[in-house]
Design a protein around this motif. Structure first.
Motif, mmCIF file in Angstrom:
data_model
loop_
_atom_site.group_PDB
_atom_site.id
_atom_site.type_symbol
_atom_site.label_atom_id
_atom_site.label_comp_id
_atom_site.label_asym_id
_atom_site.label_seq_id
_atom_site.Cartn_x
_atom_site.Cartn_y
_atom_site.Cartn_z
ATOM 1 N N ARG A 359 0.925 -1.312 0.109
ATOM 2 C CA ARG A 359 -0.018 0.103 0.023
ATOM 3 C C ARG A 359 0.835 1.101 -0.195
ATOM 4 O O ARG A 359 0.317 2.324 -0.395
ATOM 5 C CB ARG A 359 -0.935 0.200 1.329
ATOM 6 C CG ARG A 359 -1.928 -1.032 1.483
ATOM 7 C CD ARG A 359 -2.734 -0.968 2.633
ATOM 8 N NE ARG A 359 -1.692 -1.355 3.720
ATOM 9 C CZ ARG A 359 -2.010 -1.439 5.123
ATOM 10 N NH1 ARG A 359 -3.256 -1.122 5.352
ATOM 11 N NH2 ARG A 359 -1.334 -1.670 5.913
ATOM 12 N N TYR A 360 2.181 1.235 0.435
ATOM 13 C CA TYR A 360 2.861 2.305 0.508
ATOM 14 C C TYR A 360 4.151 2.197 -0.527
ATOM 15 O O TYR A 360 5.144 2.784 -0.220
ATOM 16 C CB TYR A 360 3.496 2.334 1.954
ATOM 17 C CG TYR A 360 2.412 2.180 2.964
ATOM 18 C CD1 TYR A 360 1.652 3.429 3.515
ATOM 19 C CD2 TYR A 360 2.103 1.017 3.789
ATOM 20 C CE1 TYR A 360 0.612 3.255 4.147
ATOM 21 C CE2 TYR A 360 1.081 1.192 4.661
ATOM 22 C CZ TYR A 360 0.250 2.080 5.017
ATOM 23 O OH TYR A 360 -0.634 2.293 5.907
ATOM 24 N N LEU A 361 3.923 1.720 -1.697
ATOM 25 C CA LEU A 361 4.896 1.832 -2.482
ATOM 26 C C LEU A 361 5.104 3.275 -3.056
ATOM 27 O O LEU A 361 4.262 4.075 -3.199
ATOM 28 C CB LEU A 361 4.635 0.981 -3.690
ATOM 29 C CG LEU A 361 4.638 -0.640 -3.475
ATOM 30 C CD1 LEU A 361 4.188 -1.132 -4.776
ATOM 31 C CD2 LEU A 361 5.979 -1.222 -3.403
ATOM 32 N N PRO A 362 6.338 3.450 -3.397
ATOM 33 C CA PRO A 362 6.689 5.003 -3.636
ATOM 34 C C PRO A 362 5.966 5.766 -4.637
ATOM 35 O O PRO A 362 5.430 6.694 -4.380
ATOM 36 C CB PRO A 362 8.271 4.891 -4.153
ATOM 37 C CG PRO A 362 8.813 3.714 -3.840
ATOM 38 C CD PRO A 362 7.667 2.835 -3.533
ATOM 39 N N ASP A 363 5.372 5.185 -5.823
ATOM 40 C CA ASP A 363 4.835 5.711 -7.000
ATOM 41 C C ASP A 363 3.581 6.253 -6.437
ATOM 42 O O ASP A 363 2.921 7.371 -6.604
ATOM 43 C CB ASP A 363 4.198 4.700 -8.143
ATOM 44 C CG ASP A 363 5.488 4.424 -9.072
ATOM 45 O OD1 ASP A 363 6.587 5.159 -8.847
ATOM 46 O OD2 ASP A 363 5.509 3.519 -9.897
ATOM 47 N N ARG A 364 2.666 5.592 -5.387
ATOM 48 C CA ARG A 364 1.620 6.159 -4.838
ATOM 49 C C ARG A 364 1.815 6.972 -3.845
ATOM 50 O O ARG A 364 0.980 8.327 -3.950
ATOM 51 C CB ARG A 364 0.811 4.736 -4.011
ATOM 52 C CG ARG A 364 -0.305 5.040 -3.308
ATOM 53 C CD ARG A 364 -1.196 3.872 -2.951
ATOM 54 N NE ARG A 364 -2.227 4.576 -2.166
ATOM 55 C CZ ARG A 364 -2.306 4.919 -0.924
ATOM 56 N NH1 ARG A 364 -1.455 5.032 -0.016
ATOM 57 N NH2 ARG A 364 -3.450 5.237 -0.205
ATOM 58 N N ILE A 365 2.806 7.289 -3.011
ATOM 59 C CA ILE A 365 2.992 8.019 -2.082
ATOM 60 C C ILE A 365 3.571 9.527 -2.571
ATOM 61 O O ILE A 365 3.099 10.471 -2.444
ATOM 62 C CB ILE A 365 3.839 7.691 -1.066
ATOM 63 C CG1 ILE A 365 3.479 6.256 -0.331
ATOM 64 C CG2 ILE A 365 4.283 8.731 -0.072
ATOM 65 C CD1 ILE A 365 1.964 6.753 0.141
ATOM 66 N N LEU A 366 4.590 9.135 -3.878
ATOM 67 C CA LEU A 366 5.084 10.391 -4.465
ATOM 68 C C LEU A 366 3.925 11.197 -5.387
ATOM 69 O O LEU A 366 4.102 12.332 -5.594
ATOM 70 C CB LEU A 366 6.024 10.077 -5.286
ATOM 71 C CG LEU A 366 7.348 9.430 -4.899
ATOM 72 C CD1 LEU A 366 8.566 9.001 -5.573
ATOM 73 C CD2 LEU A 366 8.108 10.554 -3.972
ATOM 74 N N SER A 367 3.062 10.548 -5.664
ATOM 75 C CA SER A 367 1.793 11.233 -6.314
ATOM 76 C C SER A 367 1.131 12.073 -5.477
ATOM 77 O O SER A 367 0.439 13.069 -5.800
ATOM 78 C CB SER A 367 0.749 10.306 -7.042
ATOM 79 O OG SER A 367 0.156 9.723 -6.159
ATOM 80 N N GLN A 368 0.901 11.847 -4.310
ATOM 81 C CA GLN A 368 0.381 12.617 -3.065
ATOM 82 C C GLN A 368 1.424 13.873 -3.083
ATOM 83 O O GLN A 368 0.760 14.914 -2.717
ATOM 84 C CB GLN A 368 0.107 12.046 -2.003
ATOM 85 C CG GLN A 368 -0.748 10.649 -2.041
ATOM 86 C CD GLN A 368 -0.956 10.119 -0.832
ATOM 87 O OE1 GLN A 368 -1.093 10.451 0.414
ATOM 88 N NE2 GLN A 368 -0.893 8.790 -0.838
#
Length: 396
Positions: A359-368
């Motif tokens: 759930r906390y992979l970089p692509d998802r977090i960096l988009s935020q």
């Protein structure tokens, strides 16, 4: 807003050429520095002109690897021992140099990390036409940073364009006026590249700064209570800090000298995941607890205090880890004993933890983080347009 407005191509197009200044105390080993590395490198790859400003001495070397396109400016004003007068003068010098460095970087927006640095940044940008986003990386209710800093934080934070926290609980600590322009962004999990499993030596692992917050004194006491039940296991605490001597004294007093190792900071970021067999987080309080997430992503069974905030966001008790009441040494000892004794339990928790961490992979977090940047850049663009309109009307 179109359906594809947040696509990588659109984000890159909107951010390419933007000037971003990121401010933090240092670039050493730590969770905040790790986040800054991820965000700064990502924005540099999108075509932003990124400048990092720290309070470190000029010769300091970063622990993490930064994109060579990123400019790093060190102000040469790290923390110093001294009385109130000296401390006050140091604050003034930091504000003066920080303001000069910010103006020289000509940012479209500023992103600052950690409470004291956030306060300094807001003071240094008074009167400057640039939006400032501040990010809290700890538990704002429990983190001790002095009456003065608490007082000035309450007065200055409403001046910020926005606030980023890692948990909803941390954001809710602040007044509603600030929450209306706040973002909750968890830490991304970013394991070292090409790491290899070198496990099977019965190593219980903990990682963090050797400070009271991290609760390693509680962990050593808990391990000492169960060590005789598990003679094949040892505890390894990775990290460095001011509490090293007191922790070593406690270890020795409990006759754990041969069972508890404290080897310092890992030579390369995150490589402790290679040798760990079980991970434990013993913090009295946390902002998030990135090492807990890294352990889960690396397929390790985890045991953690259910401290506010962070661990309970990541771990579902009994499914992908074990949570125990905060500061309860007896409960921590028994949970550790249960995991160390049961290989089947370790395997189940580890597999579930690895799946949960996705759930906390970089692509998802960096988009935020991109959403935060785009919001600040739009604000800057509106201000520039309004200024140009006023100037045009005046010259007409």
């Amino acid at each position: 807003m179109s359906e594809n407005s947040n696509s990588p191509a659109v984000v890159a197009g909107n951010m390419s050429g933007a000037r971003v200044t990121i401010i933090l105390p240092s670039l050493g080993a730590g969770g905040t520095e790790h986040v800054v590395k991820l965000v700064a490198n990502h924005w540099a790859q999108l075509g932003c002109k990124v400048t990092l400003i720290t309070l470190e001495l000029p010769h300091a070397r970063p622990y993490y690897e930064f994109d060579p396109r990123i400019a790093i400016e060190r102000l040469g004003l790290p923390p110093q021992q001294g009385g109130k007068i000296r401390a006050g003068l140091l604050v003034l010098r930091r504000i003066y140099r920080l303001r000069s460095a910010i103006r020289h970087s000509q940012p479209d927006f500023v992103l600052s990390f950690l409470t004291r640095t956030n306060v300094l940044t807001l003071l240094a940008t008074i009167g400057l036409p640039v939006p400032v986003v501040v990010s809290e990386r700890n538990n704002p209710a429990l983190q001790p940073f002095g009456v003065f800093w608490k007082w000035i934080q309450r007065r200055l934070y409403p001046r910020a364009f926005g606030l980023v926290t890692m948990t909803r609980g941390a954001l809710d600590y602040f007044p509603e006026k600030m929450r209306s322009r706040g973002w909750v962004i968890a830490n991304a999990v970013d394991l070292p590249g090409e790491w290899q499993k070198r496990r099977g030596n019965n190593i219980l692992t903990a990682v963090g700064r050797l400070t009271r917050q991290k609760g390693f004194d509680l962990l050593i006491e808990a391990f000492a209570r169960i060590a005789s039940r598990h003679p094949e296991w040892k505890l390894v605490i990775w990290g460095e800090g001011d509490d090293r001597k007191s922790l070593e004294a406690l270890r020795d007093a409990l006759d754990m000298t041969d069972r508890v190792e404290m080897p310092g900071v890992t030579q390369r970021p995150g490589v402790w995941v290679e040798t760990a067999d079980v991970f434990v987080l013993s913090s009295r309080y946390e902002g998030w607890g990135i090492v807990l997430l890294e352990a889960m992503a690396a397929g390790l069974p985890v045991v953690s205090f259910a401290c506010e905030w962070g661990p309970s966001d990541m771990v579902e008790h009994g499914e992908d880890g074990l949570l125990v009441p905060s500061n309860d040494v007896d409960a921590l000892a028994e949970a550790l004993s249960r995991v160390l004794a049961d290989g089947e339990l370790r395997s189940r928790l580890a597999a579930n933890a690895e799946a949960s961490a996705k759930r906390y992979l970089p692509d998802r977090i960096l988009s935020q983080w991109d959403a935060v940047a785009l919001s600040a850049l739009k604000h800057t663009a509106r201000d520039h347009a309004a200024t140009a309109s006023v100037v045009g009307a005046g010259s007409a």
